[in-house]
Motif scaffolding. Structure first.
Motif, mmCIF file in Angstrom:
data_model
loop_
_atom_site.group_PDB
_atom_site.id
_atom_site.type_symbol
_atom_site.label_atom_id
_atom_site.label_comp_id
_atom_site.label_asym_id
_atom_site.label_seq_id
_atom_site.Cartn_x
_atom_site.Cartn_y
_atom_site.Cartn_z
ATOM 1 N N MET A 58 0.840 -1.207 0.000
ATOM 2 C CA MET A 58 0.000 0.000 0.000
ATOM 3 C C MET A 58 0.876 1.259 0.000
ATOM 4 O O MET A 58 0.621 2.205 -0.736
ATOM 5 N N ILE A 59 1.934 1.227 0.819
ATOM 6 C CA ILE A 59 2.854 2.377 0.876
ATOM 7 C C ILE A 59 3.433 2.649 -0.512
ATOM 8 O O ILE A 59 3.536 3.801 -0.947
ATOM 9 N N SER A 60 3.763 1.570 -1.229
ATOM 10 C CA SER A 60 4.356 1.732 -2.572
ATOM 11 C C SER A 60 3.365 2.341 -3.552
ATOM 12 O O SER A 60 3.766 3.023 -4.493
ATOM 13 N N SER A 61 2.073 2.065 -3.355
ATOM 14 C CA SER A 61 1.109 2.511 -4.361
ATOM 15 C C SER A 61 0.467 3.870 -4.050
ATOM 16 O O SER A 61 -0.168 4.448 -4.923
ATOM 17 N N VAL A 62 0.623 4.364 -2.824
ATOM 18 C CA VAL A 62 0.029 5.673 -2.483
ATOM 19 C C VAL A 62 0.935 6.785 -3.018
ATOM 20 O O VAL A 62 2.150 6.707 -2.878
ATOM 21 N N PRO A 63 0.340 7.840 -3.651
ATOM 22 C CA PRO A 63 1.186 8.930 -4.161
ATOM 23 C C PRO A 63 1.977 9.594 -3.029
ATOM 24 O O PRO A 63 1.446 9.791 -1.930
#
Lengths: 253, 207
Positions: A90-95
């Motif tokens: 999730m951290i990788s995909s959040v702007p």
């Protein structure tokens, strides 16, 4: 970049600046060079560069440490893996800007770039170290078991050398990410003595040549750091690199 | 160590079919074609494979295993690879001398030939303080003269040694008793493994 491509793209830039004819939109290379010299000569330059560098390196180190510890824990426990892996994804995909704005509510502005750099580096290191651990040769694991090699020796003589090339590959990717995201965080958080803050003010006062000059400084530093880290890796870990080069399935951001 | 009616399957494939064997001091050689279950039998003896049925009793606490693959740690030098299992640099160096590799002590395995790697694996297996030594094709890739020079390292041990090989010359040099094995899936009779006398050693029966 070699000299010929550099000359080519500078020529393209110069032609574009001439065609547009507005310093505000695209300043000429010569003008940017003048501004660059002025920025470097400014007495605050080294304080600005040094402070930004320190923040980003702190963030990078924190990201590396957290990524390694988390990957080790998740490799030991399926439950922890089930809990943390989706969170890291999730951290990788959040702007990154969403995080920057959110973290600005929680932390002192000078700490925001540190936190953001760490946050961007952690998933890359986590992914690579997890891959490295899973790629540890099962035959060597079995051999260690037969020869009663204890947990500490197995860690230092088997797992760490196996994982090291993957970690280094992640670190080289991560240092560039830390630098770029750290500067982005500075642009929004505007801490004192920060490259990002100076970039923001260049934009605010419509000093486009200054903005270009700072961008060149950031790009050169990012490239230099990645190269420096690659050089350090080659110097310090020749055995591990030779023994187990990272496979193509390494996590690349 | 005593194996009693041990059966091992890999999925549908029957590898060991009700195999029984008593192993005592001295050398026991396992011979037979590729795929007849020699490696599986050694892995059962080592405890790395738990049989689908049957029992293994009297297994020593520490078993040394020279695997069919060299399994050297690629980032450790030759000496470090041997020292890893015994913690004794002098003993490791002595064993490297015994396998004629003392000059390569500081080299990485990647710089060695196949036969040299095999000798490092042998030195490592001998360095480990154990109650039983298992050898899977120990002389693979070595020339006959070298094999002859290394054989006494194995035959002089005072622990049970079980060696798998398909070389008649190695069987002759190692001496001891010979267990001949056949692929289990081709054996239709209840006695799973036909055992016959070896031309070089004492007669034995198992299965």
């Amino acid at each position: 970049m070699g000299a010929a491509p550099l000359l080519f793209w500078t020529a393209v830039w110069a032609l574009a600046a001439r065609a547009v004819g507005q310093e505000l939109l695209i300043p000429a290379p010569s003008s940017v060079l003048e501004h660059l010299a002025a920025i470097v000569r400014d007495e605050s330059f080294f304080a600005v560069i040094g402070t930004s560098f320190l923040r980003i390196i702190c963030g990078f180190a924190t990201g590396c440490l957290t990524g390694v510890v988390l990957a080790a824990l998740c490799s030991l426990s399926k439950v922890l893996k089930a809990v943390f892996s989706p969170a890291v994804d999730m951290i990788s995909s959040v702007p990154v800007t969403s995080f920057i704005i959110l973290v600005m509510l929680w932390l002192r502005y000078s700490l925001v770039p540190v936190f953001i750099s760490a946050l961007l580096v952690m998933p890359v290191i986590f992914g690579n170290v997890m891959t490295g651990i899973s790629q540890t040769d099962p035959l060597l694991i079995e051999t260690a078991k037969i020869y009663r090699i204890g947990p500490w020796k197995a860690l230092t003589e088997l797992y760490i050398p196996s994982v090291l090339p993957y970690f280094y590959s992640g670190a080289v990717t991560g240092i560039g990410l830390a630098w770029k995201s750290g500067i982005a965080a500075e642009v929004l958080a505007l801490p004192k003595n920060a490259i990002g803050s100076d970039m923001y003010y260049s934009k605010l006062y419509l000093e486009t040549a200054d903005l270009f000059a700072w961008t060149i400084i950031v790009a050169v530093f990012s490239l230099a750091l990645s190269r420096l880290l690659s050089f350090f890796v080659k110097k310090t870990a020749p055995k591990a690199q030779k023994a187990a080069d990272p496979k193509e399935d390494c996590h690349e951001a | 160590m005593k194996l009693d009616s041990v059966t091992v399957r890999y999925g549908e494939k029957l590898v060991l079919d009700r195999f029984s064997l008593d192993v005592g001091l001295g050398i026991t050689c396992l011979k037979g074609p590729s795929g007849c279950g020699k490696t599986t039998l050694l892995r059962v003896m080592s405890g790395l494979i738990i049989p689908d049925s049957g029992t293994v009793t009297g297994r020593p606490g520490r078993i040394s295993f020279m695997f069919q693959e060299d399994r050297l740690f690629p980032w450790l030098t030759v000496l470090e690879n041997v020292k890893l299992v015994c913690g004794d640099a002098q003993k490791s160096m002595d064993l490297l001398k015994a396998v004629e590799l003392e000059k390569e002590a500081g080299s990485l395995p990647s710089s060695l030939s196949g036969g040299m790697k095999r000798r490092v694996a042998m030195a490592r297996a001998l360095a480990f303080d154990c109650g039983m030594l298992l050898l899977d094709e120990p002389f693979k890739g070595m020339d006959p003269d070298l094999t002859r020079r290394l054989i006494p390292l194995i035959t002089s041990l005072d622990v049970p040694v079980i060696a798998a090989t398909h070389s008649e010359e190695e069987l002759a040099l190692l001496g001891g008793r010979v267990i001949a094995m056949e692929p289990a899936q081709h054996v239709m009779k209840p006695a799973a493994h036909q055992i016959w006398a070896d031309p070089f050693a004492s007669t034995d029966t198992a299965g």
